[in-house]
Design a protein around this motif. Structure first.
Motif, mmCIF file in Angstrom:
data_model
loop_
_atom_site.group_PDB
_atom_site.id
_atom_site.type_symbol
_atom_site.label_atom_id
_atom_site.label_comp_id
_atom_site.label_asym_id
_atom_site.label_seq_id
_atom_site.Cartn_x
_atom_site.Cartn_y
_atom_site.Cartn_z
ATOM 1 N N VAL A 27 -6.529 -25.447 -35.237
ATOM 2 C CA VAL A 27 -5.751 -24.466 -34.473
ATOM 3 C C VAL A 27 -6.580 -24.060 -33.257
ATOM 4 C CG1 VAL A 27 -4.639 -22.214 -34.509
ATOM 5 C CG2 VAL A 27 -4.638 -23.636 -36.576
ATOM 6 N N ASN A 28 -5.994 -24.197 -32.054
ATOM 7 C CA ASN A 28 -6.788 -23.896 -30.864
ATOM 8 C C ASN A 28 -7.096 -22.398 -30.757
ATOM 9 O OD1 ASN A 28 -4.796 -22.474 -29.131
ATOM 10 N ND2 ASN A 28 -3.731 -24.446 -29.101
ATOM 11 N N GLU A 29 -8.109 -22.083 -29.981
ATOM 12 C CA GLU A 29 -8.633 -20.722 -29.920
ATOM 13 C C GLU A 29 -7.601 -19.721 -29.401
ATOM 14 O OE1 GLU A 29 -11.801 -17.830 -30.326
ATOM 15 O OE2 GLU A 29 -11.313 -19.793 -31.192
ATOM 16 N N ALA A 30 -6.818 -20.113 -28.400
ATOM 17 C CA ALA A 30 -5.821 -19.202 -27.832
ATOM 18 C C ALA A 30 -4.776 -18.822 -28.871
ATOM 19 C CB ALA A 30 -5.153 -19.849 -26.619
ATOM 20 N N THR A 31 -4.316 -19.807 -29.645
ATOM 21 C CA THR A 31 -3.323 -19.531 -30.690
ATOM 22 C C THR A 31 -3.922 -18.659 -31.790
ATOM 23 O OG1 THR A 31 -2.198 -21.629 -30.266
ATOM 24 C CG2 THR A 31 -1.786 -20.586 -32.400
ATOM 25 N N ARG A 32 -5.139 -18.966 -32.175
ATOM 26 C CA ARG A 32 -5.788 -18.185 -33.231
ATOM 27 C C ARG A 32 -5.909 -16.715 -32.827
ATOM 28 N NH1 ARG A 32 -10.492 -16.134 -34.292
ATOM 29 N NH2 ARG A 32 -11.471 -16.976 -32.423
ATOM 30 N N LEU A 33 -6.356 -16.464 -31.581
ATOM 31 C CA LEU A 33 -6.492 -15.087 -31.108
ATOM 32 C C LEU A 33 -5.140 -14.389 -31.040
ATOM 33 C CD1 LEU A 33 -9.184 -15.577 -28.316
ATOM 34 C CD2 LEU A 33 -9.483 -14.430 -30.520
ATOM 35 N N ARG A 34 -4.126 -15.121 -30.595
ATOM 36 C CA ARG A 34 -2.773 -14.548 -30.503
ATOM 37 C C ARG A 34 -2.256 -14.145 -31.887
ATOM 38 N NH1 ARG A 34 2.409 -18.009 -29.752
ATOM 39 N NH2 ARG A 34 4.047 -16.411 -29.711
ATOM 40 N N VAL A 35 -2.488 -15.010 -32.860
ATOM 41 C CA VAL A 35 -2.035 -14.725 -34.225
ATOM 42 C C VAL A 35 -2.811 -13.539 -34.805
ATOM 43 C CG1 VAL A 35 -1.964 -15.624 -36.585
ATOM 44 C CG2 VAL A 35 -1.246 -17.074 -34.674
ATOM 45 N N GLU A 36 -4.121 -13.502 -34.599
ATOM 46 C CA GLU A 36 -4.923 -12.398 -35.131
ATOM 47 C C GLU A 36 -4.528 -11.067 -34.519
ATOM 48 O OE1 GLU A 36 -8.995 -13.471 -34.545
ATOM 49 O OE2 GLU A 36 -9.063 -14.778 -36.316
ATOM 50 N N ARG A 37 -4.241 -11.061 -33.206
ATOM 51 C CA ARG A 37 -3.814 -9.818 -32.559
ATOM 52 C C ARG A 37 -2.476 -9.342 -33.107
ATOM 53 N NH1 ARG A 37 -6.246 -11.991 -27.701
ATOM 54 N NH2 ARG A 37 -4.270 -12.999 -27.163
ATOM 55 N N ALA A 38 -1.561 -10.290 -33.314
ATOM 56 C CA ALA A 38 -0.237 -9.925 -33.849
ATOM 57 C C ALA A 38 -0.354 -9.419 -35.279
ATOM 58 C CB ALA A 38 0.697 -11.134 -33.791
ATOM 59 N N ALA A 39 -1.201 -10.048 -36.072
ATOM 60 C CA ALA A 39 -1.393 -9.615 -37.456
ATOM 61 C C ALA A 39 -1.933 -8.189 -37.500
ATOM 62 C CB ALA A 39 -2.341 -10.566 -38.168
ATOM 63 N N GLN A 40 -2.866 -7.895 -36.588
ATOM 64 C CA GLN A 40 -3.428 -6.548 -36.536
ATOM 65 C C GLN A 40 -2.397 -5.542 -36.043
ATOM 66 O OE1 GLN A 40 -6.876 -6.248 -34.003
ATOM 67 N NE2 GLN A 40 -7.546 -4.327 -34.906
ATOM 68 N N GLN A 41 -1.640 -5.924 -35.027
ATOM 69 C CA GLN A 41 -0.631 -5.039 -34.448
ATOM 70 C C GLN A 41 0.444 -4.673 -35.467
ATOM 71 O OE1 GLN A 41 1.310 -6.716 -31.015
ATOM 72 N NE2 GLN A 41 2.858 -5.110 -30.908
ATOM 73 N N HIS A 42 0.858 -5.643 -36.269
ATOM 74 C CA HIS A 42 1.927 -5.422 -37.246
ATOM 75 C C HIS A 42 1.406 -5.114 -38.639
ATOM 76 C CE1 HIS A 42 5.100 -6.573 -34.419
ATOM 77 N NE2 HIS A 42 4.307 -7.557 -34.015
#
Length: 343
Positions: A27-42
């Motif tokens: 999983v590329n770094e940009a996608t990983r960061l996007r997913v982690e931010r969304a997981a934290q936000q929600h």
């Protein structure tokens, strides 16, 4: 919030979201960061048991402490390291397994952890020269990161350390530049790699300035407040007493300061002191102005980085060994000044 809902919000497949949160390297770094931010936000919290079943992992990291060094658990340095590591584990939904064991059982516990799949990796604390745990963990195939280094170990391994030799060489040179020539070292136990390296830095600085290191000015022991106090009381009673002290812990430095004041002297005026400061959360070195001139390096940050290093290795076993050498910053406080003229 469950995995399906989070995937829908992100417009990604559940598999991609799961792999991003589990640290899979594909999983590329940009996608990983996007997913982690969304997981934290929600406020998404994956089910650890389900995650372990899906990945074949225990979702736990081991910290094994021999009972002979059980003081580590109440030492604020160890506590801050664990706090930093815990932050990294929490972000990846990992648990921490802390085990205090009899010294004779330590090898067996490592083997049992590996055989039972109780942990996915180990942080090795307080390494010594040629530490046998490194060979053992390599033999049983359990991923590990060493907090510190083992000087005489010839095979490669992953480690994170502070540049202890350079830090104490700089601190000793700082005192030498202030005119001090009788500089005492109140060190940690020199069977420990960090203390051995600190002594090397101290000795090197003296030698390069043409000063023969004096064994009478060197102490090595567990870094307690009373150790600092008693060492100073003894050495300041010497005919040719030191004018400055270099200590390996702010805890020890507090004892050094107490001894100086009990003898009717003032730290920074009559006697100079430099200490190593791990930037402890509950034992701060002053506020705006540091109490002690110090070599500073955050042990909490070291814990976080070591944990992240280990988690990367667990996620990608093919990663090469990782090494990180943190530099300590020399900060000037109220505890140092020019050597005081006699008479």
């Amino acid at each position: 919030m469950n995995l399906k809902e989070l995937a829908r919000i992100l417009g990604l497949s559940q598999t991609t979201v799961s792999r991003a949160l589990n640290g899979y390297p594909e999983v590329n770094e940009a996608t990983r960061l996007r997913v982690e931010r969304a997981a934290q936000q929600h406020d998404y919290r994956p089910n650890t048991r389900a995650k372990g079943l899906a990945t074949g992992r225990s979702m736990a990291i081991g910290h094994i402490i021999p009972i002979s060094t059980k003081h580590e658990i109440v030492n604020p340095v160890f506590a801050d390291f664990i706090a930093g590591a815990g932050e990294a584990y929490s972000r990846k939904s990992y648990d921490m397994l802390l085990s205090v064991v009899q010294d004779a059982d330590e090898d067996r516990i490592y083997r049992e952890f590996s055989a039972k799949g109780a942990v996915d990796g180990i942080i090795v604390h307080a390494p010594r020269a040629g530490d046998p745990r490194i060979k053992l963990l390599r033999e049983i195939g359990l991923p590990f990161v060493v907090h510190g280094r083992a000087s005489t170990e010839v095979d490669d391994y992953s480690w994170l350390d502070v540049n202890n030799r350079r830090a104490f060489e700089r601190a000793t040179n700082f005192l030498l530049d202030l005119g001090h020539r009788r500089i005492a070292l109140i060190n940690g136990l020199e069977v420990m790699d960090f203390a051995f390296r600190r002594r090397e830095g101290y000795v090197r600085a003296l030698t390069e300035r043409g000063i023969a290191p004096d064994p009478a000015l060197m102490r090595s022991d567990e870094m307690t407040e009373t150790y600092g106090y008693n060492s100073v009381r003894t050495m300041l009673a010497m005919p040719d007493a030191p004018t400055a002290f270099l200590t390996s812990s702010i805890i020890t430095a507090i004892g050094v300061r107490r001894a100086i004041e009990d003898l009717g002297m003032k730290m920074g005026r009559d006697i100079s002191v430099i200490t190593h400061d791990d930037e402890l959360s509950y034992l701060r070195n002053g506020d705006d102005v540091p109490i002690f001139t110090a070599t500073r390096s955050s042990v909490r940050e070291a814990g976080r980085r070591a944990a992240e290093m280990l988690l990367r290795k667990i996620a990608d076993p093919d990663l090469p060994f990782q090494h990180e050498l943190m530099e300590a910053e020399l900060t000037v406080g109220l505890s140092t000044g020019p050597v005081r003229k006699k008479g």
